[in-house]
Motif scaffolding. Sequence first.
Motif, PDB file in Angstrom:
ATOM      1  N   SER A   1      16.747   6.517  -6.189  1.00 18.08           N
ATOM      2  CA  SER A   1      15.726   5.475  -6.051  1.00 18.08           C
ATOM      3  C   SER A   1      14.552   5.789  -6.957  1.00 18.08           C
ATOM      4  CB  SER A   1      15.253   5.355  -4.598  1.00 18.08           C
ATOM      5  OG  SER A   1      14.690   6.572  -4.147  1.00 18.08           O
ATOM      6  N   ALA A   2      13.785   4.765  -7.259  1.00 14.53           N
ATOM      7  CA  ALA A   2      12.610   4.923  -8.126  1.00 14.53           C
ATOM      8  C   ALA A   2      11.446   4.131  -7.544  1.00 14.53           C
ATOM      9  CB  ALA A   2      12.911   4.447  -9.542  1.00 14.53           C
ATOM     10  N   ILE A   3      10.264   4.686  -7.677  1.00 12.12           N
ATOM     11  CA  ILE A   3       9.029   3.995  -7.286  1.00 12.12           C
ATOM     12  C   ILE A   3       8.171   3.879  -8.536  1.00 12.12           C
ATOM     13  CG2 ILE A   3       6.921   4.084  -5.928  1.00 12.12           C
ATOM     14  CD1 ILE A   3       8.443   5.547  -3.768  1.00 12.12           C
ATOM     15  N   ALA A   4       7.932   2.655  -8.982  1.00  9.63           N
ATOM     16  CA  ALA A   4       7.138   2.413 -10.191  1.00  9.63           C
ATOM     17  C   ALA A   4       5.799   1.804  -9.805  1.00  9.63           C
ATOM     18  CB  ALA A   4       7.880   1.486 -11.146  1.00  9.63           C
ATOM     19  N   VAL A   5       4.755   2.204 -10.516  1.00  3.80           N
ATOM     20  CA  VAL A   5       3.401   1.718 -10.261  1.00  3.80           C
ATOM     21  C   VAL A   5       2.839   1.129 -11.540  1.00  3.80           C
ATOM     22  CG1 VAL A   5       1.047   2.361  -9.596  1.00  3.80           C
ATOM     23  CG2 VAL A   5       2.997   3.392  -8.418  1.00  3.80           C
ATOM     24  N   ASP A   6       2.283  -0.064 -11.436  1.00  7.49           N
ATOM     25  CA  ASP A   6       1.666  -0.733 -12.582  1.00  7.49           C
ATOM     26  C   ASP A   6       0.425  -1.462 -12.103  1.00  7.49           C
ATOM     27  OD1 ASP A   6       1.204  -1.665 -15.128  1.00  7.49           O
ATOM     28  OD2 ASP A   6       2.633  -3.314 -15.005  1.00  7.49           O
ATOM     29  N   GLY A   7      -0.497  -1.707 -13.012  1.00  2.00           N
ATOM     30  CA  GLY A   7      -1.729  -2.402 -12.661  1.00  2.00           C
ATOM     31  C   GLY A   7      -2.054  -3.497 -13.647  1.00  2.00           C
ATOM     32  N   SER A   8      -2.934  -4.380 -13.244  1.00  6.10           N
ATOM     33  CA  SER A   8      -3.372  -5.489 -14.092  1.00  6.10           C
ATOM     34  C   SER A   8      -4.817  -5.800 -13.747  1.00  6.10           C
ATOM     35  CB  SER A   8      -2.484  -6.714 -13.862  1.00  6.10           C
ATOM     36  OG  SER A   8      -2.903  -7.802 -14.658  1.00  6.10           O
ATOM     37  N   LEU A   9      -5.590  -6.220 -14.744  1.00 10.76           N
ATOM     38  CA  LEU A   9      -6.990  -6.553 -14.495  1.00 10.76           C
ATOM     39  C   LEU A   9      -7.367  -7.815 -15.249  1.00 10.76           C
ATOM     40  CD1 LEU A   9      -8.975  -5.760 -17.140  1.00 10.76           C
ATOM     41  CD2 LEU A   9      -8.376  -3.470 -16.399  1.00 10.76           C
ATOM     42  N   MET A  10      -8.433  -8.432 -14.785  1.00  8.90           N
ATOM     43  CA  MET A  10      -8.950  -9.620 -15.448  1.00  8.90           C
ATOM     44  C   MET A  10     -10.437  -9.730 -15.158  1.00  8.90           C
ATOM     45  SD  MET A  10      -7.582 -13.563 -15.237  1.00  8.90           S
ATOM     46  CE  MET A  10      -6.014 -13.093 -15.979  1.00  8.90           C
ATOM     47  N   VAL A  11     -11.224  -9.940 -16.203  1.00  7.12           N
ATOM     48  CA  VAL A  11     -12.665 -10.180 -16.078  1.00  7.12           C
ATOM     49  C   VAL A  11     -12.918 -11.629 -16.459  1.00  7.12           C
ATOM     50  CG1 VAL A  11     -14.955  -9.592 -16.947  1.00  7.12           C
ATOM     51  CG2 VAL A  11     -13.278  -7.778 -16.531  1.00  7.12           C
TER      52      VAL A  11
ATOM     53  N   GLY B   1     -14.938  -9.132 -11.909  1.00  3.37           N
ATOM     54  CA  GLY B   1     -13.729  -8.409 -12.257  1.00  3.37           C
ATOM     55  C   GLY B   1     -12.723  -8.349 -11.128  1.00  3.37           C
ATOM     56  N   TYR B   2     -11.487  -8.585 -11.476  1.00  4.38           N
ATOM     57  CA  TYR B   2     -10.380  -8.467 -10.530  1.00  4.38           C
ATOM     58  C   TYR B   2      -9.384  -7.447 -11.073  1.00  4.38           C
ATOM     59  CZ  TYR B   2     -11.967 -12.951  -8.568  1.00  4.38           C
ATOM     60  OH  TYR B   2     -12.714 -13.957  -8.002  1.00  4.38           O
ATOM     61  N   ALA B   3      -8.793  -6.690 -10.181  1.00  7.82           N
ATOM     62  CA  ALA B   3      -7.740  -5.758 -10.569  1.00  7.82           C
ATOM     63  C   ALA B   3      -6.786  -5.582  -9.403  1.00  7.82           C
ATOM     64  CB  ALA B   3      -8.325  -4.413 -10.988  1.00  7.82           C
ATOM     65  N   GLN B   4      -5.561  -5.266  -9.702  1.00  6.22           N
ATOM     66  CA  GLN B   4      -4.597  -4.991  -8.655  1.00  6.22           C
ATOM     67  C   GLN B   4      -3.553  -4.015  -9.173  1.00  6.22           C
ATOM     68  OE1 GLN B   4      -3.289  -8.910  -7.528  1.00  6.22           O
ATOM     69  NE2 GLN B   4      -1.981  -9.178  -9.320  1.00  6.22           N
ATOM     70  N   SER B   5      -3.051  -3.221  -8.262  1.00  2.00           N
ATOM     71  CA  SER B   5      -2.032  -2.232  -8.595  1.00  2.00           C
ATOM     72  C   SER B   5      -0.849  -2.438  -7.660  1.00  2.00           C
ATOM     73  CB  SER B   5      -2.585  -0.812  -8.445  1.00  2.00           C
ATOM     74  OG  SER B   5      -3.684  -0.609  -9.328  1.00  2.00           O
ATOM     75  N   ALA B   6       0.334  -2.489  -8.244  1.00  2.00           N
ATOM     76  CA  ALA B   6       1.552  -2.735  -7.478  1.00  2.00           C
ATOM     77  C   ALA B   6       2.447  -1.513  -7.510  1.00  2.00           C
ATOM     78  CB  ALA B   6       2.306  -3.948  -8.036  1.00  2.00           C
ATOM     79  N   ALA B   7       3.084  -1.249  -6.385  1.00  2.00           N
ATOM     80  CA  ALA B   7       4.108  -0.211  -6.294  1.00  2.00           C
ATOM     81  C   ALA B   7       5.408  -0.875  -5.882  1.00  2.00           C
ATOM     82  CB  ALA B   7       3.711   0.854  -5.279  1.00  2.00           C
ATOM     83  N   VAL B   8       6.471  -0.607  -6.625  1.00  4.28           N
ATOM     84  CA  VAL B   8       7.773  -1.217  -6.352  1.00  4.28           C
ATOM     85  C   VAL B   8       8.806  -0.120  -6.156  1.00  4.28           C
ATOM     86  CG1 VAL B   8       9.633  -2.611  -7.312  1.00  4.28           C
ATOM     87  CG2 VAL B   8       7.275  -3.354  -7.585  1.00  4.28           C
ATOM     88  N   TRP B   9       9.527  -0.197  -5.045  1.00  4.44           N
ATOM     89  CA  TRP B   9      10.618   0.734  -4.774  1.00  4.44           C
ATOM     90  C   TRP B   9      11.933   0.066  -5.133  1.00  4.44           C
ATOM     91  CZ3 TRP B   9      14.689   0.060  -1.247  1.00  4.44           C
ATOM     92  CH2 TRP B   9      15.523   1.171  -1.063  1.00  4.44           C
ATOM     93  N   LEU B  10      12.753   0.766  -5.896  1.00  2.00           N
ATOM     94  CA  LEU B  10      14.045   0.243  -6.328  1.00  2.00           C
ATOM     95  C   LEU B  10      15.160   1.174  -5.884  1.00  2.00           C
ATOM     96  CD1 LEU B  10      15.858  -1.685  -8.052  1.00  2.00           C
ATOM     97  CD2 LEU B  10      15.398  -0.162  -9.991  1.00  2.00           C
TER      98      LEU B  10
END
Length: 431
Positions: free
Chosen positions: A39-49, A62-71
């Motif tokens: 299995s893998a857990i990947a983390v990525d983020g995105s932002l917008m001003v 400013g907005y930002a969010q970080s996602a973690a996905v388990w595969l």
Amino acid sequence: MAEKSDFYVPAEHLTDTSWLESKITHDAASAAAHGQIVSAIAVDGSLMVVPVRDGLPSVRYGYAQSAAVWLDIAAMEAQKRERFVDPVSLGQAVNSALISYDLPVAGAYVRQGVSITDSWRESLDKLFRSKKIEVNRMNQSLMSLLFLLHGQPGKPATSLDVNCPAPACDERAIAVGDAGSDCPACKVRLFPTDALRIHEEVVEDGTNESPLGRLMQVVELLVIVGLATLLWEQSRNQLFQNTLFIMDGPMAVYGPPAKLRSQALRYFQLMSESSAGIAPFICGIEKTGTVADYASSLARHNVLSPGDLLVVDSEVISAITNSDNPIAYGAETYWGRKFVYRSTDGRTVVFTVLPEQGPPYDDHGGQAHPSAYPTLPAVLDVIDRTGSSMYRNGIVPVSLAHSKAAYPIGVGTDVLRLAAKQKLGLGASGT
């Protein structure tokens, strides 16, 4: 055009590449521990001003969010062998969590009479206390994870060293606990999040997108810390031993928070020492940058063949960065070492991986040889098994995390502007 100049671009000026042969391991995938990672857990983020309202161009939110996905890699591979893909099975193979955060970044302040720097400082303290990573049996605030990173697995630090942010005060390394404290010299209120020094990049006139990006990279690191610690505490001899944690981007911390690099390196190496196997398995995947461009050029000219691993030592770094001082590369920012791998299906992947002991880079060139990275074979195995066509040279876990974290273009911007306008009280009835 009359004033055209010639510039040197290393990725486009490949001449004699025979010197690279001694740095390439052929058929590196054959040494991979096939099936070890399930299995893998990947983390990525995105932002917008976003600008908040016409007529007030200096006010930005400013907005930002970080996602973690388990595969579940095993379930994904099982579907590859089927004649028809079962969407239900694929859906069950993926699980995700998202942490979103926002704050006024320019032209708006938490209250009257404070500078934009202090407004950011107070906002970060509030954000780190209120925002939590909630997944399965994990429910921890960003603040608690920050103290954990400065401690050791299972034992958070009790205080963080903070430099007084007051311009006229020279107090340094003040021990600040979770509740915060006052500077012993000038009595300015200090917050634990001041240790990140993100406020040092905040400017009065500007969009302040850069410090928001620093915040996002810190949150992504804390998400990895929290999830890895969760598995280490609850399934140290099973899930922890066969899960790969993947960061979108290099295993590095840039800008004022760069001191977290040494904390992350120390924390995960301590975690490895207290584990039965060689876990944690952690890597960072770089989709862009000078090394990625150079690697693509090597593959295009068939310098790298499928299954080849390139050791990015000081000599290679010198060629890529056009620098006469490659020894200093990465020593202050990276907690993982770069490698270039051309997967068995032809993708070219630039990634960073955690050394078993010591720093990956230092003033003497660091540890370039693959033998210093016992998790390397497992990382190569996952890269080969999870190829993705969602973006160039992609892998499935990162693609999934990116799709979860990314803000939609166009309509998404309009919605965020409307939300920011309401949050700041600048709607139709605002003043």
